[in-house]
Motif scaffolding. Structure first.
Motif, PDB file in Angstrom:
ATOM      1  N   ALA A 401     -63.571  18.574  16.468  1.00  0.00           N
ATOM      2  CA  ALA A 401     -63.611  18.040  17.837  1.00  0.00           C
ATOM      3  C   ALA A 401     -63.358  16.535  17.811  1.00  0.00           C
ATOM      4  N   PRO A 402     -62.109  16.114  17.686  1.00  0.00           N
ATOM      5  CA  PRO A 402     -61.815  14.674  17.557  1.00  0.00           C
ATOM      6  C   PRO A 402     -62.281  13.845  18.747  1.00  0.00           C
ATOM      7  N   ALA A 403     -62.219  14.402  19.948  1.00  0.00           N
ATOM      8  CA  ALA A 403     -62.656  13.631  21.117  1.00  0.00           C
ATOM      9  C   ALA A 403     -64.164  13.384  21.068  1.00  0.00           C
ATOM     10  N   LEU A 404     -64.922  14.432  20.700  1.00  0.00           N
ATOM     11  CA  LEU A 404     -66.366  14.282  20.595  1.00  0.00           C
ATOM     12  C   LEU A 404     -66.729  13.319  19.480  1.00  0.00           C
ATOM     13  N   THR A 405     -66.097  13.469  18.315  1.00  0.00           N
ATOM     14  CA  THR A 405     -66.432  12.586  17.203  1.00  0.00           C
ATOM     15  C   THR A 405     -66.114  11.132  17.538  1.00  0.00           C
TER      16      THR A 405
END
Length: 438
Positions: A401-405
């Motif tokens: 989850a790149p956006a969350l990270t």
């Protein structure tokens, strides 16, 4: 464990690690035969009163333990050891720490449960110092030169004779894990909560202990059955190991656990153990579902202050965000009730596959002296740095989850701000996490 016979026979040639505990009264000179390779030397549990003047011949020695040996002073020769980074002299009866005894490359110093009244000003030269354990001594103050220890991350000063926390302490840019209970400046609030703890007794003879579920620095946790009348209930019982732990006093941990209140992300505490035949102290808690597991393991000798995650650890977005939200809410409640957890680490967090999370181990918890809003805010900002470390770790183990990270990393940077006053409050952190999507 190695044997003196093996050492003397040359069977340990090339060893990087050596552990000898055989009631030795003198330092075995054969240890110098390992000078080309020896990095870790554990001589705990012997009867040494001094170390040899030529100890610096062990040029590769990084870690030295001599806990439990009768030293009057921390040996000055340690300061001349060129590679020494970690020193452990717990429970030795040490009364003094000479100016010359601290090597400049020191990262980790354990002097728990001694008789030390004063630390030398030379500790200010230990700018690489990350971890300092001083619980159970007789310190009435800390040297102002310690303000130069800008790399210090973990500090244990519980159960000493401090009348106040130094003004410079909350300004240290990397301090994240602090324990100070059991000092005179917090005696009144400690006593009040300890009295509260005694109002929730669980009789020892009503408990039947079973298997060991786990253990930490302060105690061992057992599965148990509690019998009351004709009813039975499965519980968990934590038995404390001794009068002073590496983090502080058992009675302070008991009081903090009972003062924490009810929260879905705190392990429910039922009461305090009473009537143990050996006088041991303990805590009775709800039994946690077996599906809960530890988020990480404790720091290693090499990682020093950062937890070690099992290889291949991968969290789903829901798990990573659920852990962050649950822990932020729980720690926010603690600070709202005047409690500094002091050990906010992944290895003290249990998580469930369905997203639930529990924060435990209050061994380093301390009560905030009432009536000082500035100190309360400063202590919260120290704990926020620990939470920032946790956010970094959660982000690094949530690759899907790149956006969350990215959101977790951005929030972590705010919590890790070198200037403590620039960090958000836990209330602001909760609001920021509420805006992130998993």
């Amino acid at each position: 464990m190695h044997s003196l016979d093996d050492l003397r026979a040359g069977r340990l040639t090339g060893a990087r690690h050596l552990k000898l505990a055989a009631g030795l009264s003198e330092f075995p000179r054969e240890i110098f035969d390992l000078a080309d390779t020896l990095e870790v030397l554990d001589l705990s549990g012997n009867a040494f009163t001094r170390l040899p003047d030529d100890l610096p011949r062990l040029e590769r020695l990084r870690i030295l333990f001599c806990s439990g040996s009768p030293f009057e002073a921390l040996p000055e020769v340690l300061g001349a050891c060129p590679s020494l980074e970690m020193i452990g002299f717990r429970g030795c009866g040490i009364r003094s720490v000479p100016e010359a005894s601290l090597p400049p490359g020191l990262r980790w110093l354990i002097l728990t449960e001694n008789r030390i009244k004063v630390l030398p000003a030379s500790i200010g030269r230990c700018t690489r110092l990350q971890k300092l354990a001083l619980a159970g001594n007789r310190l009435a103050s800390l040297p102002p030169e310690m303000v130069a220890c800008t790399g210090l991350e973990l500090l244990r000063i519980a159960a000493n004779r401090l009348t106040a926390l130094p003004d410079w302490l909350p300004t240290l840019p990397r301090l994240a894990w602090l324990a100070y209970a059991g000092n005179p400046f917090c005696a009144a609030v400690d006593a009040a909560w300890q009295a509260e703890g005694r109002s929730h007794p669980f009789a020892w003879d009503a408990l039947e202990l079973g298997e060991v579920l786990g253990q930490g620095a302060s105690g061992v946790i057992h599965r148990a059955v509690w019998r009351q009348g004709g009813a039975t209930r499965e519980v968990a019982v934590k038995l404390f190991k001794g009068a002073v732990t590496s983090d502080g006093l058992p009675e302070d941990e008991l009081a903090a656990c009972l003062g924490a209140g009810v929260h879905p992300s705190l392990i429910p505490v039922l009461g305090q153990l009473a009537g143990h035949p050996e006088g041991r102290q303990g805590l009775v808690m709800e039994l946690i579902e077996p599906a809960f597991r530890s988020l990480a393991g404790p720091p290693s000798l090499d990682s020093c202050t950062r937890d070690e995650y099992p290889a291949g650890t991968a969290l789903s977005p829901a798990q990573a965000l659920g852990i962050a939200r649950g822990i932020a809410s729980a720690v926010g409640q603690l600070h709202g009730r005047g409690i500094n957890h002091g050990d906010l680490y992944a290895h003290n967090i249990l998580y469930h596959p369905d997203g639930r999370v529990l924060l435990g181990d209050f061994g380093a918890a301390s009560f905030v002296p009432p009536g000082d809003a500035g100190l309360a805010a400063a202590l919260e900002r120290i704990e926020l740095r620990a939470f920032g470390c946790l956010l970094e770790e959660l982000a690094s183990h949530c690759p899907s989850a790149p956006a969350l990270t990215a959101g977790l990393v951005a929030l972590a940077h705010r919590c890790l701000a070198p200037e403590p006053a620039a960090r958000p409050s836990f209330a602001e952190v909760e609001a920021a996490l509420a805006g992130l999507e998993d």
